[in-house]
Motif scaffolding. Structure first.
Motif, PDB file in Angstrom:
ATOM      1  N   THR A   1       5.238 -13.012 -12.902  1.00 18.72           N
ATOM      2  CA  THR A   1       4.770 -13.475 -11.590  1.00 18.72           C
ATOM      3  C   THR A   1       3.308 -13.905 -11.599  1.00 18.72           C
ATOM      4  N   THR A   2       2.506 -13.348 -12.493  1.00 14.81           N
ATOM      5  CA  THR A   2       1.094 -13.740 -12.524  1.00 14.81           C
ATOM      6  C   THR A   2       0.896 -15.178 -13.014  1.00 14.81           C
ATOM      7  N   LEU A   3       1.911 -15.771 -13.612  1.00 14.50           N
ATOM      8  CA  LEU A   3       1.806 -17.152 -14.079  1.00 14.50           C
ATOM      9  C   LEU A   3       1.549 -18.106 -12.919  1.00 14.50           C
ATOM     10  N   THR A   4       2.095 -17.793 -11.740  1.00 11.23           N
ATOM     11  CA  THR A   4       1.898 -18.659 -10.570  1.00 11.23           C
ATOM     12  C   THR A   4       1.294 -17.934  -9.384  1.00 11.23           C
ATOM     13  N   GLY A   5       1.218 -16.613  -9.457  1.00 11.90           N
ATOM     14  CA  GLY A   5       0.713 -15.845  -8.325  1.00 11.90           C
ATOM     15  C   GLY A   5       1.753 -15.551  -7.274  1.00 11.90           C
ATOM     16  N   GLU A   6       3.022 -15.799  -7.576  1.00  8.63           N
ATOM     17  CA  GLU A   6       4.078 -15.475  -6.615  1.00  8.63           C
ATOM     18  C   GLU A   6       4.127 -13.959  -6.388  1.00  8.63           C
ATOM     19  N   PRO A   7       4.503 -13.525  -5.196  1.00 13.91           N
ATOM     20  CA  PRO A   7       4.564 -12.082  -4.937  1.00 13.91           C
ATOM     21  C   PRO A   7       5.774 -11.435  -5.612  1.00 13.91           C
ATOM     22  N   ILE A   8       5.614 -10.191  -6.037  1.00 14.42           N
ATOM     23  CA  ILE A   8       6.750  -9.398  -6.486  1.00 14.42           C
ATOM     24  C   ILE A   8       7.390  -8.783  -5.244  1.00 14.42           C
ATOM     25  N   LEU A   9       8.652  -9.030  -5.031  1.00 14.88           N
ATOM     26  CA  LEU A   9       9.314  -8.523  -3.836  1.00 14.88           C
ATOM     27  C   LEU A   9       9.505  -7.014  -3.945  1.00 14.88           C
ATOM     28  N   ASN A  10       9.133  -6.312  -2.873  1.00 20.14           N
ATOM     29  CA  ASN A  10       9.279  -4.860  -2.832  1.00 20.14           C
ATOM     30  C   ASN A  10      10.365  -4.406  -1.876  1.00 20.14           C
ATOM     31  N   THR A  11      11.013  -5.351  -1.215  1.00 16.20           N
ATOM     32  CA  THR A  11      12.092  -5.010  -0.305  1.00 16.20           C
ATOM     33  C   THR A  11      12.985  -6.235  -0.135  1.00 16.20           C
ATOM     34  N   MET A  12      14.226  -5.994   0.230  1.00 13.57           N
ATOM     35  CA  MET A  12      15.146  -7.076   0.573  1.00 13.57           C
ATOM     36  C   MET A  12      15.323  -7.183   2.086  1.00 13.57           C
ATOM     37  N   GLU A  13      14.565  -6.381   2.840  1.00 10.09           N
ATOM     38  CA  GLU A  13      14.703  -6.406   4.292  1.00 10.09           C
ATOM     39  C   GLU A  13      14.182  -7.716   4.882  1.00 10.09           C
ATOM     40  N   ILE A  14      14.710  -8.074   6.046  1.00 10.85           N
ATOM     41  CA  ILE A  14      14.378  -9.352   6.668  1.00 10.85           C
ATOM     42  C   ILE A  14      13.070  -9.293   7.451  1.00 10.85           C
ATOM     43  N   LEU A  15      12.839  -8.217   8.185  1.00  4.20           N
ATOM     44  CA  LEU A  15      11.724  -8.176   9.133  1.00  4.20           C
ATOM     45  C   LEU A  15      10.563  -7.303   8.670  1.00  4.20           C
ATOM     46  N   VAL A  16      10.547  -6.974   7.396  1.00  5.73           N
ATOM     47  CA  VAL A  16       9.483  -6.119   6.869  1.00  5.73           C
ATOM     48  C   VAL A  16       8.594  -6.949   5.947  1.00  5.73           C
ATOM     49  N   ASP A  17       7.311  -6.672   5.948  1.00  6.75           N
ATOM     50  CA  ASP A  17       6.382  -7.343   5.041  1.00  6.75           C
ATOM     51  C   ASP A  17       6.856  -7.124   3.608  1.00  6.75           C
ATOM     52  N   GLU A  18       7.145  -8.217   2.926  1.00 11.18           N
ATOM     53  CA  GLU A  18       7.707  -8.100   1.580  1.00 11.18           C
ATOM     54  C   GLU A  18       6.730  -7.506   0.571  1.00 11.18           C
ATOM     55  N   ASN A  19       5.449  -7.508   0.898  1.00 13.93           N
ATOM     56  CA  ASN A  19       4.457  -6.950  -0.016  1.00 13.93           C
ATOM     57  C   ASN A  19       4.186  -5.467   0.259  1.00 13.93           C
ATOM     58  N   ALA A  20       4.768  -4.958   1.348  1.00 12.84           N
ATOM     59  CA  ALA A  20       4.560  -3.549   1.683  1.00 12.84           C
ATOM     60  C   ALA A  20       5.427  -2.670   0.791  1.00 12.84           C
ATOM     61  N   VAL A  21       4.981  -1.445   0.605  1.00 13.21           N
ATOM     62  CA  VAL A  21       5.786  -0.469  -0.128  1.00 13.21           C
ATOM     63  C   VAL A  21       6.751   0.164   0.864  1.00 13.21           C
ATOM     64  N   VAL A  22       8.049  -0.067   0.665  1.00  9.84           N
ATOM     65  CA  VAL A  22       9.054   0.380   1.621  1.00  9.84           C
ATOM     66  C   VAL A  22       9.761   1.618   1.076  1.00  9.84           C
ATOM     67  N   PRO A  23       9.793   2.704   1.839  1.00 10.56           N
ATOM     68  CA  PRO A  23      10.519   3.890   1.366  1.00 10.56           C
ATOM     69  C   PRO A  23      11.997   3.566   1.138  1.00 10.56           C
ATOM     70  N   ASN A  24      12.561   4.130   0.096  1.00  9.70           N
ATOM     71  CA  ASN A  24      13.991   3.961  -0.129  1.00  9.70           C
ATOM     72  C   ASN A  24      14.542   5.245  -0.710  1.00  9.70           C
ATOM     73  N   ASP A  25      15.858   5.244  -0.943  1.00  4.21           N
ATOM     74  CA  ASP A  25      16.464   6.482  -1.429  1.00  4.21           C
ATOM     75  C   ASP A  25      16.886   6.377  -2.886  1.00  4.21           C
ATOM     76  N   PHE A  26      16.253   5.480  -3.647  1.00  8.44           N
ATOM     77  CA  PHE A  26      16.451   5.523  -5.083  1.00  8.44           C
ATOM     78  C   PHE A  26      15.833   6.819  -5.616  1.00  8.44           C
ATOM     79  N   LEU A  27      16.363   7.298  -6.704  1.00  9.17           N
ATOM     80  CA  LEU A  27      15.850   8.541  -7.268  1.00  9.17           C
ATOM     81  C   LEU A  27      14.499   8.313  -7.947  1.00  9.17           C
ATOM     82  N   PRO A  28      13.771   9.383  -8.301  1.00  9.32           N
ATOM     83  CA  PRO A  28      12.400   9.248  -8.808  1.00  9.32           C
ATOM     84  C   PRO A  28      12.287   8.316 -10.013  1.00  9.32           C
ATOM     85  N   ILE A  29      11.159   7.607 -10.078  1.00  3.22           N
ATOM     86  CA  ILE A  29      10.905   6.681 -11.168  1.00  3.22           C
ATOM     87  C   ILE A  29       9.601   7.059 -11.853  1.00  3.22           C
TER      88      ILE A  29
END
Length: 565
Positions: A385-413
């Motif tokens: 993504t740094t090749l063009t500066g495009e954002p890395i998507l952090n959510t697939m939600e429609i009405l949430v800021d895609e750059n925000a960190v969105v809580p989810n229920d995936f297990l620990p990483i």
């Protein structure tokens, strides 16, 4: 002056739009129309014969009609292409559209059949759609990355080479999420793909474009990939069939990917179709062309007719299935439980045995899976993504800021761990595989057949079908089988019916995640969502899994027919 990533997207979208013949444009239904599967028959674009062709879901019958020249390859390709373009206009499922190339290929096949009286191969004239990571020479392959716009393939992926040898007609490529590592389908290049059964719901991912296209009958057979459920999730959420083979059964060489170099839990390619005949014929055809001579990690595994005949499973006469009612972490929503109950009843009526399968270390297996996936993924995504500066998507939600960190229920990483710590995870994974193998073998004590259970039947996910966009945040029910490398097939069972699938009283919750999943279910929200289950066999049991899925599918259809009498 450098071009912005938004300019790259605008140019790519313009080129995609220009690739659609103007005469194939329709007036799509308004957004309030949720179920759009009937649009191809209602829009007036397809002729009666083209509707007959595309409504033929049995791939074996399509191939038979092509072989006897009842239908020409040009007719079949044109029919499915038109329907695929209709699907694109209502659910946004396509990426690469190359009409002239596909029709030229179909004309060559017709000429060969007319001149020789023989088909080119077992898939002669069959249009096949491909996920947007399976390279086709001369076409861009972005996997949802803006930074890969303009990256043209210099050669076909090995699978594409084999499909051409087998007589197939690759004709479209389909949408994926950015990075491929999402169970939904949205990216900044092509946008969001919708579920044709209910456009308010997700089509799943990462092979979501394939799932949506095939559900629209815009392709008779497609190919996706699966590292944590990416074939099975879209298959189940769209009401079609899909197969996740074990590592190396289908050649992967030449396909692009994210997290390349992570080879502890490998992504695999697998088929999706509206018929089980499509799944079987794909696996037979690919095996026949010896992919192990073209792909260094493809296994030497010709189609095994004895395995398909279930010689190690009592000839299929009385099978024993273990049913997973929940994985110990999340209890499935009511329609999933209803599908499990219907499948159990159908199998018992057909003379098979069914036992409860108690999940064994599922939480441990899923946790090690997520930790391996994320051990270096952040650096991998940023490198692109740094090749063009495009954002890395952090959510697939429609009405949430895609750059925000969105809580989810995936297990620990965990991110950016040392090689030594990764080795410890790989050791843990191998130990869990051994333990699960031993656990399966011990089931000889409960099967009643003198052998261990033949297969497991499990929810594909805990949701009551496809969740609303952005809320498909658990892949636990599918990812476990990737880590164990077990072959698994998805089959459709039913769909959400608010009258049959009302909310149930609160149960004793298995934890906070279980409680959150219970709270999100509403039968009206999940209206018309297909419910599919998965049948899991052991490692390298693709033929047996297909055969046993055919048995389960036939039992369900027999039960449904009896209920209608």
């Amino acid at each position: 002056m450098s071009v912005s990533w938004k300019d790259l997207v605008a140019d790519k979208k313009q080129r995609q739009t220009a690739s659609i013949p103007r005469e194939w444009l329709i007036t799509p239904p308004p957004g309030s129309v949720r179920d759009v599967r009937g649009v191809p028959e209602e829009c007036g674009l397809l002729s009666p014969k083209e509707l007959e062709i595309t409504n033929t879901v049995d791939v074996e019958l399509i191939l038979r009609n092509l072989a006897i020249a009842k239908w020409t390859a040009v007719e079949v390709t044109l029919a499915f292409y038109k329907r695929a373009i209709v699907a694109q206009q209502v659910v946004n499922c396509l990426t690469e559209i190359f009409v002239e190339r596909a029709l030229a290929r179909a004309k060559e096949l017709d000429a060969h059949l007319e001149a020789t009286g023989k088909v080119v191969g077992p898939l002669h004239g069959l249009p096949i759609s491909l996920k947007d990571q399976i390279s086709i020479k001369g076409l861009e392959t972005t996997i949802g990355y803006v930074s890969w716009i303009g990256k043209y393939a210099s050669r076909d992926a090995v699978l594409v080479e084999i499909l051409y040898e087998a007589g197939a007609v690759p004709f479209v490529r389909t949408n994926v999420p950015q990075t491929l590592m999402w169970p939904e389908t949205y990216n900044k290049v092509f946008g969001r793909t919708l579920n044709p059964n209910n456009r308010k719901l997700t089509c799943g991912g990462s092979s979501g474009g394939e799932g949506a296209l095939i559900a629209m009958k815009g392709s008779p057979l497609g190919v996706g990939s699966d590292i944590g459920g990416s074939v099975r999730i879209p298959a189940a959420l769209n009401g079609i069939y899909g197969l996740r083979p074990s590592y190396g059964r289908v050649p992967y060489a030449g396909s692009v990917n994210s997290m390349e170099g992570q080879d502890s839990i490998l992504s695999v390619l697998g088929p999706l179709s509206n018929s089980l005949s499509g799944i079987k014929l794909f696996m037979q055809a690919v095996s026949a062309y010896k992919p192990w001579l073209k792909d260094p990690i493809a296994r030497r595994a010709p189609w095994n007719e004895d395995a398909y005949a279930l010689t190690e499973h009592g000839g299929g006469q009385q099978l024993c299935f273990g049913i997973i009612w929940h994985d110990g972490q999340i209890t499935p929503h009511p329609p999933v439980t209803r599908a499990l109950e219907a499948t159990k009843a159908a199998l018992l009526a057909a003379g098979h045995k069914v036992v409860d399968w108690i999940p064994y270390k599922h939480k441990d297996i899923v946790e090690v899976t997520y930790k391996i996936w994320t051990s270096g993924s952040d650096d991998d995504y940023k490198a692109v993504t740094t090749l063009t500066g495009e954002p890395i998507l952090n959510t697939m939600e429609i009405l949430v800021d895609e750059n925000a960190v969105v809580p989810n229920d995936f297990l620990p990483i965990q991110e950016n761990i040392s090689a030594f710590k990764l080795w410890q995870l790989q050791k843990e994974k191998l130990a869990l595989r051994q333990q699960y193998l031993d656990y399966w073998n011990r089931s000889v004590q409960i099967s009643g057949t003198g052998r261990p259970i033949d297969a497991i039947i499990s929810p594909m996910s805990p949701y009551g079908g496809a969740p609303p966009h952005g809320l498909n945040r658990s892949a636990d029910y599918t990812a476990i089988w990737n880590t164990l490398d077990y072959a698994a097939a998805v089959f459709p069972v039913t769909r959400v019916d608010p009258k049959l699938d009302a909310n149930k009283p609160p149960h004793t919750f298995l934890g906070e995640r279980d409680q959150a999943h219970y709270a999100m279910y509403d039968p009206e929200t999940f209206w018309n969502a297909p419910i599919g289950l998965q049948l899991i066999g052991r490692r390298d049991e693709e033929e047996a899994v297909i055969a046993m899925t055919e048995i389960v599918d036939a039992a369900l259809k027999a039960g449904a027919a009896k209920a209608r009498l």
